[in-house]
Write a protein that holds these residues in place. Sequence first.
Motif, mmCIF file in Angstrom:
data_model
loop_
_atom_site.group_PDB
_atom_site.id
_atom_site.type_symbol
_atom_site.label_atom_id
_atom_site.label_comp_id
_atom_site.label_asym_id
_atom_site.label_seq_id
_atom_site.Cartn_x
_atom_site.Cartn_y
_atom_site.Cartn_z
ATOM 1 N N GLU A 1 0.819 -1.217 0.000
ATOM 2 C CA GLU A 1 0.000 0.000 0.000
ATOM 3 C C GLU A 1 0.851 1.265 0.000
ATOM 4 O O GLU A 1 0.421 2.305 -0.496
ATOM 5 C CB GLU A 1 -0.936 -0.004 1.212
ATOM 6 C CG GLU A 1 -2.041 -1.056 1.126
ATOM 7 C CD GLU A 1 -2.752 -1.273 2.444
ATOM 8 O OE1 GLU A 1 -2.379 -0.589 3.444
ATOM 9 O OE2 GLU A 1 -3.657 -2.122 2.505
ATOM 10 N N ARG A 2 2.056 1.173 0.545
ATOM 11 C CA ARG A 2 2.929 2.350 0.642
ATOM 12 C C ARG A 2 4.071 2.299 -0.374
ATOM 13 O O ARG A 2 5.005 3.086 -0.292
ATOM 14 C CB ARG A 2 3.473 2.463 2.069
ATOM 15 C CG ARG A 2 2.364 2.873 3.035
ATOM 16 C CD ARG A 2 2.652 2.463 4.467
ATOM 17 N NE ARG A 2 1.525 2.841 5.329
ATOM 18 C CZ ARG A 2 0.413 2.135 5.451
ATOM 19 N NH1 ARG A 2 0.262 1.008 4.757
ATOM 20 N NH2 ARG A 2 -0.564 2.546 6.234
ATOM 21 N N GLU A 3 3.979 1.376 -1.309
ATOM 22 C CA GLU A 3 4.924 1.243 -2.412
ATOM 23 C C GLU A 3 6.356 0.986 -1.937
ATOM 24 O O GLU A 3 7.323 1.469 -2.525
ATOM 25 C CB GLU A 3 4.865 2.469 -3.329
ATOM 26 C CG GLU A 3 3.501 2.655 -3.978
ATOM 27 C CD GLU A 3 3.482 3.813 -4.957
ATOM 28 O OE1 GLU A 3 4.312 4.731 -4.807
ATOM 29 O OE2 GLU A 3 2.656 3.781 -5.885
ATOM 30 N N TYR A 4 6.473 0.251 -0.856
ATOM 31 C CA TYR A 4 7.792 -0.226 -0.444
ATOM 32 C C TYR A 4 8.229 -1.347 -1.379
ATOM 33 O O TYR A 4 7.417 -2.155 -1.832
ATOM 34 C CB TYR A 4 7.754 -0.794 0.978
ATOM 35 C CG TYR A 4 7.873 0.218 2.085
ATOM 36 C CD1 TYR A 4 8.951 0.202 2.963
ATOM 37 C CD2 TYR A 4 6.891 1.191 2.280
ATOM 38 C CE1 TYR A 4 9.054 1.109 4.005
ATOM 39 C CE2 TYR A 4 6.985 2.110 3.310
ATOM 40 C CZ TYR A 4 8.077 2.061 4.172
ATOM 41 O OH TYR A 4 8.166 2.977 5.186
ATOM 42 N N LEU A 5 9.531 -1.411 -1.618
ATOM 43 C CA LEU A 5 10.115 -2.547 -2.311
ATOM 44 C C LEU A 5 10.534 -3.591 -1.273
ATOM 45 O O LEU A 5 10.540 -3.331 -0.079
ATOM 46 C CB LEU A 5 11.331 -2.100 -3.120
ATOM 47 C CG LEU A 5 11.100 -0.997 -4.157
ATOM 48 C CD1 LEU A 5 12.417 -0.633 -4.827
ATOM 49 C CD2 LEU A 5 10.073 -1.434 -5.197
ATOM 50 N N TRP A 6 10.897 -4.773 -1.752
ATOM 51 C CA TRP A 6 11.506 -5.796 -0.907
ATOM 52 C C TRP A 6 12.934 -5.992 -1.374
ATOM 53 O O TRP A 6 13.203 -5.997 -2.578
ATOM 54 C CB TRP A 6 10.737 -7.115 -0.998
ATOM 55 C CG TRP A 6 9.402 -7.056 -0.312
ATOM 56 C CD1 TRP A 6 8.216 -6.666 -0.870
ATOM 57 C CD2 TRP A 6 9.130 -7.378 1.048
ATOM 58 N NE1 TRP A 6 7.216 -6.734 0.074
ATOM 59 C CE2 TRP A 6 7.745 -7.169 1.255
ATOM 60 C CE3 TRP A 6 9.905 -7.830 2.111
ATOM 61 C CZ2 TRP A 6 7.138 -7.395 2.483
ATOM 62 C CZ3 TRP A 6 9.306 -8.058 3.336
ATOM 63 C CH2 TRP A 6 7.936 -7.841 3.519
ATOM 64 N N ASN A 7 13.859 -6.129 -0.424
ATOM 65 C CA ASN A 7 15.259 -6.196 -0.838
ATOM 66 C C ASN A 7 16.118 -6.824 0.262
ATOM 67 O O ASN A 7 15.644 -7.025 1.389
ATOM 68 C CB ASN A 7 15.780 -4.786 -1.135
ATOM 69 C CG ASN A 7 16.953 -4.781 -2.106
ATOM 70 O OD1 ASN A 7 17.452 -5.842 -2.505
ATOM 71 N ND2 ASN A 7 17.409 -3.608 -2.478
ATOM 72 N N TYR A 8 17.363 -7.119 -0.098
ATOM 73 C CA TYR A 8 18.389 -7.557 0.843
ATOM 74 C C TYR A 8 19.388 -6.431 1.019
ATOM 75 O O TYR A 8 19.774 -5.780 0.036
ATOM 76 C CB TYR A 8 19.105 -8.805 0.321
ATOM 77 C CG TYR A 8 18.219 -10.009 0.204
ATOM 78 C CD1 TYR A 8 17.986 -10.850 1.298
ATOM 79 C CD2 TYR A 8 17.595 -10.326 -1.000
ATOM 80 C CE1 TYR A 8 17.175 -11.954 1.189
ATOM 81 C CE2 TYR A 8 16.775 -11.435 -1.120
ATOM 82 C CZ TYR A 8 16.563 -12.241 -0.019
ATOM 83 O OH TYR A 8 15.744 -13.332 -0.115
ATOM 84 N N PHE A 9 19.850 -6.224 2.244
ATOM 85 C CA PHE A 9 20.767 -5.118 2.504
ATOM 86 C C PHE A 9 22.008 -5.194 1.623
ATOM 87 O O PHE A 9 22.473 -4.182 1.101
ATOM 88 C CB PHE A 9 21.179 -5.089 3.982
ATOM 89 C CG PHE A 9 22.085 -3.951 4.335
ATOM 90 C CD1 PHE A 9 21.579 -2.682 4.578
ATOM 91 C CD2 PHE A 9 23.467 -4.125 4.392
ATOM 92 C CE1 PHE A 9 22.406 -1.629 4.884
ATOM 93 C CE2 PHE A 9 24.302 -3.083 4.694
ATOM 94 C CZ PHE A 9 23.785 -1.819 4.950
ATOM 95 N N GLU A 10 22.542 -6.395 1.449
ATOM 96 C CA GLU A 10 23.791 -6.500 0.670
ATOM 97 C C GLU A 10 23.607 -6.050 -0.774
ATOM 98 O O GLU A 10 24.585 -5.648 -1.426
ATOM 99 C CB GLU A 10 24.347 -7.915 0.717
ATOM 100 C CG GLU A 10 23.497 -8.968 0.058
ATOM 101 C CD GLU A 10 24.116 -10.359 0.207
ATOM 102 O OE1 GLU A 10 25.181 -10.605 -0.380
ATOM 103 O OE2 GLU A 10 23.531 -11.176 0.938
ATOM 104 N N ASN A 11 22.371 -6.088 -1.273
ATOM 105 C CA ASN A 11 22.137 -5.616 -2.647
ATOM 106 C C ASN A 11 22.325 -4.106 -2.779
ATOM 107 O O ASN A 11 22.471 -3.596 -3.892
ATOM 108 C CB ASN A 11 20.717 -5.975 -3.096
ATOM 109 C CG ASN A 11 20.543 -7.459 -3.321
ATOM 110 O OD1 ASN A 11 21.505 -8.205 -3.411
ATOM 111 N ND2 ASN A 11 19.291 -7.890 -3.404
ATOM 112 N N THR A 12 22.276 -3.379 -1.656
ATOM 113 C CA THR A 12 22.430 -1.918 -1.704
ATOM 114 C C THR A 12 23.891 -1.488 -1.639
ATOM 115 O O THR A 12 24.180 -0.299 -1.790
ATOM 116 C CB THR A 12 21.676 -1.256 -0.549
ATOM 117 O OG1 THR A 12 22.340 -1.546 0.691
ATOM 118 C CG2 THR A 12 20.245 -1.744 -0.462
ATOM 119 N N LEU A 13 24.804 -2.430 -1.398
ATOM 120 C CA LEU A 13 26.215 -2.089 -1.233
ATOM 121 C C LEU A 13 26.924 -2.057 -2.584
ATOM 122 O O LEU A 13 26.529 -2.732 -3.514
ATOM 123 C CB LEU A 13 26.903 -3.101 -0.310
ATOM 124 C CG LEU A 13 26.281 -3.248 1.083
ATOM 125 C CD1 LEU A 13 27.016 -4.330 1.861
ATOM 126 C CD2 LEU A 13 26.321 -1.928 1.837
#
Length: 296
Positions: free
Chosen positions: A283-295
């Motif tokens: 509903e709030r347009e959050y994505l799903w992700n893994y922290f290591e993918n942001t590095l």
Amino acid sequence: SPPHTTTPPTTPPPPPAPQINLLNSNKQYENIETAILYLNKHIYTADDKKWMHFSIDDSIEVFEDITDKQYNSIFENKELKELKELHDSYGMVVSLYFFYEKDGFDLSMVTDKYASEFSDNSDWLKVGFHSYDENTNYALEKGEKGIKDYNLVMTELLRITGSSECIDHVPRIHLYAGNEDVIRSWSGAIERPRGYLSADDDRNIYLLNSNQSKYVAQLDYYYDIWNDIYFVPTDIRLEKTDNLGLDLMQKSDNHYVIIFTHEWALDSNMYKKIEECCRWAQEREYLWNYFENTLE
């Protein structure tokens, strides 16, 4: 009177400061202060989407079940079936953090017949280290024990899942425990951790003292330059929340929301709570992700 003037120095300038090359990094910095400023900058921009991550601690029974039942697919297991349905409906990603041994069953006994299926789903279903068993406290252990346990678990997880793509390199360690000797030993582990998910409460975490732990809890993440690891605060423990909607709203200023539960807590009510998190994120347009993918 004439304006005040100064005579330029006649001594040559000091030589450039030696560059610092951090552990497992090809980036170089002129000094520690520069490195801290660079590495503790936000690893996202203001325009980046917020995201969520969900994980399950104390895992091992899921592997015991698929080994005993010899299903045609891992998704005939109730836990994995429920998680896949949530992934298919909402895009949820999940990590399972494993004990090596529980009640006489250990990871060496787990079948590897499903390795290709785990690998095929590695974009949303990952596995990681939690502890040797429920009685191990890495605040009290030596580095030799820490690295032995980590490599033991990782070797079996790689065999069972068939791919390093299945490994979550930012796990949550049992009891949020790990003294400096253990944390440093893990820097040389198989599939070396990039960081650790830290506490959802006010306890001291890993090798940090009380003030440092409180500081980390206020951030989206903290980078420890001396050990080349990240600490990422956990936001919500699902079995402890009585008003999940309120707890989620209180975390909505965070750039990412880290949610977890334990394998022993999985029941019909818990799966409803997990789905509530999924709906809230959608509903709030959050994505799903893994922290290591942001590095980087």
